[in-house]
Write an enzyme that holds these catalytic residues in place. Structure first.
Site, PDB file in Angstrom:
ATOM      1  N   GLY A 135       5.672   5.477 -10.119  1.00  0.00           N
ATOM      2  CA  GLY A 135       4.632   4.580 -10.615  1.00  0.00           C
ATOM      3  C   GLY A 135       5.187   3.332 -11.261  1.00  0.00           C
ATOM      4  N   GLU A 141       3.584  -5.060   2.507  1.00  0.00           N
ATOM      5  CA  GLU A 141       3.330  -3.661   2.146  1.00  0.00           C
ATOM      6  C   GLU A 141       2.015  -3.168   2.772  1.00  0.00           C
ATOM      7  OE1 GLU A 141       4.548  -2.409  -1.671  1.00  0.00           O
ATOM      8  OE2 GLU A 141       3.424  -0.537  -1.599  1.00  0.00           O
ATOM      9  N   GLU A 197      -6.501  -0.956 -16.086  1.00  0.00           N
ATOM     10  CA  GLU A 197      -6.292   0.022 -15.009  1.00  0.00           C
ATOM     11  C   GLU A 197      -7.531   0.115 -14.139  1.00  0.00           C
ATOM     12  OE1 GLU A 197      -3.309   0.883 -13.643  1.00  0.00           O
ATOM     13  OE2 GLU A 197      -2.866   1.406 -15.730  1.00  0.00           O
ATOM     14  N   TYR A 234      -8.896   7.413  -4.967  1.00  0.00           N
ATOM     15  CA  TYR A 234      -8.800   5.955  -5.122  1.00  0.00           C
ATOM     16  C   TYR A 234      -9.842   5.269  -4.242  1.00  0.00           C
ATOM     17  CZ  TYR A 234      -6.468   1.334  -4.848  1.00  0.00           C
ATOM     18  OH  TYR A 234      -6.171  -0.005  -4.876  1.00  0.00           O
ATOM     19  N   ASP A 265       1.478  -5.603  -8.678  1.00  0.00           N
ATOM     20  CA  ASP A 265       2.897  -5.255  -8.719  1.00  0.00           C
ATOM     21  C   ASP A 265       3.766  -6.403  -8.228  1.00  0.00           C
ATOM     22  OD1 ASP A 265       1.669  -2.897  -9.301  1.00  0.00           O
ATOM     23  OD2 ASP A 265       2.418  -1.803  -7.552  1.00  0.00           O
TER      24      ASP A 265
HETATM   25  P1  ADP Z   1       6.823   3.313  -5.978  1.00  0.00           P
HETATM   26  O1  ADP Z   1       5.709   3.913  -6.766  1.00  0.00           O
HETATM   27  O2  ADP Z   1       8.143   3.514  -6.656  1.00  0.00           O
HETATM   28  O3  ADP Z   1       6.561   1.894  -5.583  1.00  0.00           O
HETATM   29  P2  ADP Z   1       6.539   3.716  -3.158  1.00  0.00           P
HETATM   30  O4  ADP Z   1       6.406   4.949  -2.342  1.00  0.00           O
HETATM   31  O5  ADP Z   1       5.462   2.707  -3.114  1.00  0.00           O
HETATM   32  O6  ADP Z   1       6.880   4.173  -4.640  1.00  0.00           O
HETATM   33  O7  ADP Z   1       7.857   2.942  -2.674  1.00  0.00           O
HETATM   34  C1  ADP Z   1       9.102   3.610  -2.665  1.00  0.00           C
HETATM   35  C2  ADP Z   1       9.924   3.148  -1.487  1.00  0.00           C
HETATM   36  O8  ADP Z   1      10.497   1.832  -1.729  1.00  0.00           O
HETATM   37  C3  ADP Z   1      11.125   4.034  -1.233  1.00  0.00           C
HETATM   38  O9  ADP Z   1      10.760   5.189  -0.507  1.00  0.00           O
HETATM   39  C4  ADP Z   1      12.045   3.099  -0.456  1.00  0.00           C
HETATM   40  O10 ADP Z   1      11.626   3.012   0.898  1.00  0.00           O
HETATM   41  C5  ADP Z   1      11.786   1.759  -1.137  1.00  0.00           C
HETATM   42  N1  ADP Z   1      12.790   1.573  -2.202  1.00  0.00           N
HETATM   43  C6  ADP Z   1      12.636   1.758  -3.525  1.00  0.00           C
HETATM   44  N2  ADP Z   1      13.789   1.558  -4.202  1.00  0.00           N
HETATM   45  C7  ADP Z   1      14.706   1.235  -3.273  1.00  0.00           C
HETATM   46  C8  ADP Z   1      16.103   0.920  -3.320  1.00  0.00           C
HETATM   47  N3  ADP Z   1      16.784   0.919  -4.463  1.00  0.00           N
HETATM   48  N4  ADP Z   1      16.716   0.634  -2.151  1.00  0.00           N
HETATM   49  C9  ADP Z   1      16.041   0.646  -0.979  1.00  0.00           C
HETATM   50  N5  ADP Z   1      14.743   0.941  -0.881  1.00  0.00           N
HETATM   51  C10 ADP Z   1      14.067   1.234  -1.995  1.00  0.00           C
HETATM   52 MG    MG Z   2       4.840   1.310  -4.522  1.00  0.00          MG
END
Ligand code: ADP
Ligand code: MG
Length: 382
Positions: free
Chosen positions: A123, A159, A34, A220, A171
């Site tokens: 997460g 991203e 981590e 962070y 990731d």
């Molecule tokens: P995480 O920690 O889960 O990666 P993030 O904020 O980085 O959280 O990313 C989440 C975003 O990814 C959501 O708000 C959406 O825009 C996209 N996302 C996640 N799952 C889906 C899904 N099943 N369908 C479409 N978009 C998704």
């Molecule tokens: Mg994310």
């Protein structure tokens, strides 16, 4: 979960045919390593059996049209005029198209339906799963060769630069390159990796504390800066290049805070390699002890834990079948991860859920995870 049965009827309704292509890409949990990724160090994540799925078919033009079942919303864009449409799930698709095209890939259009079961914002990296599923969709219709490292890098670029989130490479790498039943031992500098099998009698459990904190970004950035300062002090590119002995010889020259931050990163890199040995030996007790030490280091030296995470980890350790536990992810809330004897898994989960609720008044989400395969296409008939 296999979401083909959810996607197929919706695709058939919309397009009058069974989907010719189905792709999926998993979320992930980091077992150990981590805050080592941005120090060019080692990580040991695994892909989980929760993923983003897309059923699709190629289009003859350069349009992309996708319906999201999770958001009950459709998006359409042209590969010739990519521009941001604001925020939201479809930006991950546009961003991936942009990154692939910027790298010189000739993309075809497609239409399809998407759905996922990676919890968002917990997460478990639903964003990387979304990006890699999109990359797989484009690769399938455009006949691109699937080169996991290249695809992971381009999804990270999407991203970072299109969505605007400053994430590392872990990731995307694990979602792109994981193997079922294995963890991914990844060198974040060279991006070389090895698949390390997980013994069948061990289960990996993600324990969501149901807490989030807003200060993660500034903390962070501060930790990153502290790590860079210390690397500079040692005259190296990143803390990855400082071994334990070099560090200890000059630790007294550092101020106490900077010293503790660096000690976490340097010792955590060692723990990742020790964890790989323990996994290979099937030595669950040692693996668990390494996780416990990692948590203490994140809590006391790197100071990115919080009360909810500490409570979750303490309860988990005393629960039936647990070998070890630690916070996972950036910290200040979110999830812990535990290594548990497979036979005790239900007992473990109910014990932790009950005790955590008693002590915090919060309802935790507990995910018992199987190590899944990385992003891939599946034929709808398979
Ligand atoms: P995480 O920690 O889960 O990666 P993030 O904020 O980085 O959280 O990313 C989440 C975003 O990814 C959501 O708000 C959406 O825009 C996209 N996302 C996640 N799952 C889906 C899904 N099943 N369908 C479409 N978009 C998704
Ligand atoms: Mg994310």
């Amino acid at each position: 979960m296999d979401l083909r049965a959810t996607l197929t009827p919706v695709f058939e309704d919309r397009f009058g045919t069974i989907p010719p292509i189905i792709v999926r890409a998993p979320g992930r949990v980091n077992i150990i390593g981590e805050h080592t990724d941005y120090n060019d160090g080692f990580v040991l994540p695994m892909a989980i059996d929760r993923a983003v799925w897309i059923a699709l078919r190629r289009r003859r033009d350069r349009q992309v049209t996708v319906h999201s079942l999770d958001y009950s919303e459709s998006t359409t864009f042209s590969l010739d005029r990519l521009r941001s449409a604001g925020k939201g799930w479809s930006e991950y698709l546009r961003g991936v198209a942009w990154a692939l095209q910027t790298a010189g890939y000739a993309l075809a259009g497609w239409e399809g339906v998407m759905v996922g079961d990676v919890p968002v914002g917990s997460g478990l990296s639903s964003s990387a799963a979304t990006e890699l599923a999109a990359a797989r969709a484009f690769a399938s219709v455009s006949d691109l060769e699937w080169e996991a490292v290249t695809m992971a890098r381009l999804c990270q670029k999407a991203e970072n630069e299109w969505v605007g989130v400053n994430c590392g490479i872990m990731d995307q790498m694990v979602s792109a390159a994981a193997r079922a039943g294995h963890t991914l031992f990844l060198d974040c500098r060279s991006l070389t990796f090895e698949h390390i099998p997980i013994p069948a009698d061990l289960s990996v459990v993600v324990l969501d504390t149901a807490t989030r904190r807003g200060l993660v970004d500034s903390a962070y950035n501060e930790r990153r800066a502290q790590c860079e300062t210390t690397a500079h002090f040692f005259g190296v590119h990143a803390l990855r290049d400082v071994d334990k002995h070099t560090f200890e010889a000059r630790a007294s020259e550092l101020d106490p805070l900077t010293c503790r931050r660096a000690r976490h990163v340097i010792s955590e890199n060692d723990r990742v390699t020790q964890a790989v040995v323990a996994l290979r030996d099937g030595d669950a007790a040692t693996l668990g002890a390494i996780l416990d030490t990692s948590h203490a280091s994140l809590r006391d030296d790197f100071e990115v834990s919080c009360q909810a995470l500490n409570i979750m980890v303490d309860i988990s350790r005393l629960a039936p079948g647990c070998f070890g536990a630690r916070m996972t992810g950036a910290g200040f809330g979110g999830c812990a991860v535990a290594i548990v004897h497979a036979e005790k898994i239900q007992e473990f989960a109910s014990h932790v859920a009950r005790k955590y609720a008693q002590q915090t008044g919060l309802t935790p989400n507990i995910y018992i995870c199987q190590a899944a395969e990385g992003a891939g296409p599946l034929l709808s008939s398979s």
